[in-house]
Every structure is written in C-alpha cells, then in structure tokens.
Design a protein around this motif. Structure first.
Motif, PDB file in Angstrom:
ATOM      1  N   CYS A 193      64.653 132.841 -12.309  1.00  0.00           N
ATOM      2  CA  CYS A 193      63.514 132.228 -11.993  1.00  0.00           C
ATOM      3  C   CYS A 193      63.751 130.673 -12.115  1.00  0.00           C
ATOM      4  CB  CYS A 193      62.128 132.568 -12.616  1.00  0.00           C
ATOM      5  SG  CYS A 193      60.758 131.723 -11.791  1.00  0.00           S
ATOM      6  N   ALA A 195      61.138 128.724 -12.680  1.00  0.00           N
ATOM      7  CA  ALA A 195      59.670 128.248 -13.364  1.00  0.00           C
ATOM      8  C   ALA A 195      59.728 128.749 -14.779  1.00  0.00           C
ATOM      9  CB  ALA A 195      58.505 128.318 -12.369  1.00  0.00           C
ATOM     10  N   GLU A 196      58.541 128.671 -15.552  1.00  0.00           N
ATOM     11  CA  GLU A 196      58.418 129.380 -16.594  1.00  0.00           C
ATOM     12  C   GLU A 196      57.097 129.428 -16.944  1.00  0.00           C
ATOM     13  OE1 GLU A 196      61.764 127.593 -19.371  1.00  0.00           O
ATOM     14  OE2 GLU A 196      60.196 128.582 -20.480  1.00  0.00           O
ATOM     15  N   CYS A 197      56.118 130.119 -15.808  1.00  0.00           N
ATOM     16  CA  CYS A 197      54.700 130.386 -16.169  1.00  0.00           C
ATOM     17  C   CYS A 197      54.083 130.884 -17.189  1.00  0.00           C
ATOM     18  CB  CYS A 197      54.125 131.132 -14.845  1.00  0.00           C
ATOM     19  SG  CYS A 197      54.734 130.467 -13.293  1.00  0.00           S
ATOM     20  N   CYS A 200      53.611 134.590 -17.081  1.00  0.00           N
ATOM     21  CA  CYS A 200      54.390 135.104 -16.424  1.00  0.00           C
ATOM     22  C   CYS A 200      54.323 136.748 -16.729  1.00  0.00           C
ATOM     23  CB  CYS A 200      55.951 134.763 -16.437  1.00  0.00           C
ATOM     24  SG  CYS A 200      56.944 135.829 -15.435  1.00  0.00           S
ATOM     25  N   ARG A 215      61.800 142.688 -16.307  1.00  0.00           N
ATOM     26  CA  ARG A 215      62.261 142.101 -15.057  1.00  0.00           C
ATOM     27  C   ARG A 215      63.475 142.937 -14.711  1.00  0.00           C
ATOM     28  NH1 ARG A 215      62.790 135.477 -15.085  1.00  0.00           N
ATOM     29  NH2 ARG A 215      60.626 135.364 -14.998  1.00  0.00           N
ATOM     30  N   GLU A 248      59.923 141.026 -11.144  1.00  0.00           N
ATOM     31  CA  GLU A 248      61.264 140.078 -10.975  1.00  0.00           C
ATOM     32  C   GLU A 248      60.767 138.530 -11.077  1.00  0.00           C
ATOM     33  OE1 GLU A 248      60.559 140.588  -6.199  1.00  0.00           O
ATOM     34  OE2 GLU A 248      62.400 139.486  -6.924  1.00  0.00           O
ATOM     35  N   GLY A 249      62.020 137.875 -11.132  1.00  0.00           N
ATOM     36  CA  GLY A 249      61.667 136.181 -11.071  1.00  0.00           C
ATOM     37  C   GLY A 249      61.516 135.646  -9.824  1.00  0.00           C
ATOM     38  N   ASN A 279      56.851 130.924  -5.610  1.00  0.00           N
ATOM     39  CA  ASN A 279      56.354 129.703  -6.111  1.00  0.00           C
ATOM     40  C   ASN A 279      56.609 128.609  -4.953  1.00  0.00           C
ATOM     41  OD1 ASN A 279      59.041 128.670  -6.666  1.00  0.00           O
ATOM     42  ND2 ASN A 279      58.864 129.455  -8.760  1.00  0.00           N
TER      43      ASN A 279
END
Ligand code: SF4
Length: 417
Positions: A193, A195-197, A200, A215, A248-249, A279
C-alpha cells in the motif's frame, strides 16, 4: 425514555433503573430518545467496551452522569455499544469515558444504544437497502460445499484458497459472494500500500490494535483473476466484482495487472459491474484501469481538509490533490464515482468538514457518497487528528444537506451496468 445499558466484567447486561441512555458527539453528550434512535436492526451486535465506563443522562437535572455506582460488590461497570450491519449510518458514539491506562478499543464502528421495554434502540439512520448484506443470508450450512465445488472448478487457483479462508475464518461477506455466486464479490490482488491509514483493517503499523484480518501475501496471476472474475460476472446474480478488499493493501499498486485482467474479462463477458475500492492516490495507475474498461470506483476519504486527511490516511507518495485529479480522470472516462466517506460523529458532522466535503464533491464531480461507520476507537482517533472546533451540525443534518445537493447517498456499491 431509553434506559442506560451497561455490563459487568462477566458480560452480564443491565438496564439502569433511573438514568437515561446517552450518546456522544464532539464535546456534546446527548440523551437518546425515540426521535434520535431506530430499533436495533437485525444483524447488529451489542458489545461490552473494555476499559470504558458508562455515561448516562439524568432526566431531572438534564445533565450527563459520569460516575455511576450501582451494583453492590461490582466495582466496575462497562459501557455498551452497538455494531450496525450495512445499510445503517451511526449518528452518535456511545456515552462512555475511558478508565485511566485503558488501551485502545478494537477496530469497530461503536454506536450509542439504549433500551425500552426490553427492546434495544440505536442512534442511527437507515441509509441504504440492507437486504443484500443481511448477515442471515451468509455463513449458512451450504457454504463449505460451495467452496469445495469452486475449488474443484478452479483447481490450483490461489485466490479461491485465499477467499475460502476469508469466508470461513473472517466471515467476509464479499469473499462469500464468490461462492454464493451473487452480488458484490471481492478480488484481492495487492499485498502493498502507498498509505498508512490509522484505522487500516488489514495492517496495523500504528500499533493501535490488532488488524481484524491478515493482508494477502501474494500477487495473483492474470489467469487466476480472470478465471474467477469472468465466472462471477457471467453466472452471478446481479454481479459486481470489486478490487480493493479489507484483506489487501492498495489495489492500484497492481494497476498494470488489473488493467490486463479487466481487458481480458471484458473480452469474455460484457455482463456485470467491475469496481475498484481505492485511495485513488496513484492517478497514472488508475488511468490504465479506466482505459481497460472499469465501470465504477469507490474512493476512501475521512475528510476533504488536507490536514485532517493527511493525519488519518498518512499518504506516502500522493496528496489529496492527486486524489481529486484521479476522480476527475475517472469521470472523463465515464466511470461512476463514489466516495467511501469514513463517518465519525464529532468530526464528520462539523460545519467546516461539511463545507469542505461539499466543495470537494462539486469540484471533482462525485456521483455518490457511501457512508461508512469508521471502525476505530474514537479516543485514539481524536488524539491523532487535528482538533476540530467548528459548530457541530449532527450527522442527520449533514446527510440531509448532502441529499439536498442532489448527490446519491447510500452505504455500498450498486451495479452500474
Ligand atoms: S489505503 Fe487501505 S490498505 Fe492502505 S493503509 Fe489505508 S486502509 Fe489500509
């Protein structure tokens, strides 16, 4: 009057004899009434909130009560919240306070709940038709046999193995739809991914709490994707395939693979909807997938204000501006665009958030807002995102306002083909 609910350590649920149930948004504690609640919908869960003490409402004094001592010999009472099924949007958080040293709550969309005459009522609104996501239509006795049949139909297809695991261990509804051969089915493709929400659900670098699912740890081949996707679109009831699943990412990290697969699937069948949940940070990747034949896109967004967006999504190599560019690009390719608006009372229902959201929707040309109850511990979130201090308009008013702009409101992806 809706009675306050709380529980003891052993999970026993109690209705308070005097206090009214209360909900929370921003710096406001609100009594739950018949006007701001709905009967708890089928498929909802009630949860004891570890490390959280209940907050009730004193009708006579018209104020919140924070320090509730009730049950002899029971030193700790725990707040209770509801978890809603798809098709419902939460409007208030549970009335609660964290015990000192309390750790973060697991990733769920906690909702205020109360009781009357033995029935439960939640602070929520019905915002989409919930039939297809009714938990009673999943996890039935036929599922293992259906999985066995799909494995026989596609021997060696690793995606079938992965989705069987997601169906049986995580009870994922979009994974199960591959085996029930109907509605929206998930095709995960990306272990990575960009991003690093904070919230997540497939990877929790923040150490906040355990991610509810692991994941995917491989990238499927074009054949594995095309086999499953073609079969679902060709034979499924009201079929949608969706890249970008909770296991998943970011799918656009595999844009060339998805584009090649979509092209091949569309050679095999014109039927059904091909969707991607993303995203939307990787605009070039999205361009490839749109040109390959994508039908719809759902873009996750907690806020249209850059500072809040960055503090939650923590994008590595893209900006909110790139996200808007991606949406415009998708529109230019005739793709139906939804926002996956991550809703949390106390943030989403602030005046400045509503204003920023409305102009974002307008400028980008968004077709639908899908309301998603954000699965996160509110305390943890509000410690991390910049404090919001604008006027609280309330989630119901925000939804009404969005409806008046003419945009479609719902909770999940619908067919567009
Ligand atoms: S974009 Fe999706 S996969 Fe990536 S960190 Fe955010 S929630 Fe997780």
């Amino acid at each position: 009057m809706l009675k306050l609910l709380y529980a003891t350590e052993d999970g026993t649920l109690y209705e308070d004899p005097e206090l009214e149930a209360a909900g929370w948004t921003g710096n406001r504690v609100v009594p739950l009434t018949g006007k701001n609640t709905i009967p708890l919908p089928p498929g909802a869960d009630l949860m004891l909130l570890p490390g959280r003490t209940p907050v009730g409402w004193d009708v006579k004094k018209e104020k919140p009560v924070k320090d509730i001592k009730r049950l002899e010999g029971k030193d700790k009472l725990y707040a209770v919240g509801a978890i809603l099924p798809a098709g419902h949007t939460r409007t208030l958080l549970p009335g609660m306070r964290a015990y000192s040293q309390a750790g973060p709550l697991p990733l769920y969309g906690y909702t205020a709940v109360g009781a009357k005459d033995g029935e439960f009522y939640a602070a929520a609104l019905v915002t989409d038709e919930a039939y297809r996501w009714n938990p009673l239509l999943y996890n039935d006795l036929t599922l293992p046999k259906r999985i066995k049949r799909k494995k026989k139909e596609f021997p060696g297809n690793r995606l079938v193995e992965h989705l069987a695991h997601c169906s049986l261990d995580y009870h994922c509804l979009t994974a199960q739809n591959i085996f029930y051969e109907r509605w929206e089915a998930g095709i995960p493709v990306s272990p990575g991914c960009n991003a690093e929400c904070l919230g997540c659900i497939s990877l929790q670098p923040s150490g906040c709490c355990a991610s509810p699912q692991q994941r995917i740890d491989f990238v499927p081949s074009q054949d594995e994707i095309v086999q499953l996707a073609t079969a679902h679109l060709e034979h499924g009831a009201e079929p949608i395939i969706s890249f970008g699943q909770g296991c998943e990412g970011e799918p656009l990290m595999q844009a060339p693979l998805i584009a090649a697969a979509v092209k091949e699937v569309r050679k095999n069948t014109p039927r059904g909807t091909i969707n991607i949940n993303t995203n939307a940070g990787a605009t070039e990747g999205l361009k490839q997938v749109c040109e390959a034949g994508l039908d719809s896109i759902r873009v996750s967004l907690i806020s249209a204000r850059e500072e809040v967006y960055n503090s939650y999504h923590r994008p590595r190599d893209f900006t909110l501006g790139d996200v808007k560019k991606s949406i415009k690009l998708a529109k230019e390719h005739g793709v139906y665009v939804s926002l996956n608006l991550l809703v949390i009372p106390g943030l989403t229902d602030r005046e400045e958030e509503a204003a920023a959201l409305e102009s974002f929707i307008d400028e980008a040309g968004v077709d639908m807002v899908q309301l998603r109850n954000l699965n996160i511990d509110p305390y943890y979130l509000f410690q991390t995102v910049p404090p919001a201090d604008g006027k609280l308009i309330g989630i119901p008013a925000l939804i009404d306002h969005l409806r008046q702009t003419g945009i479609r409101i719902g909770n999940y992806t619908h067919e567009v083909r």
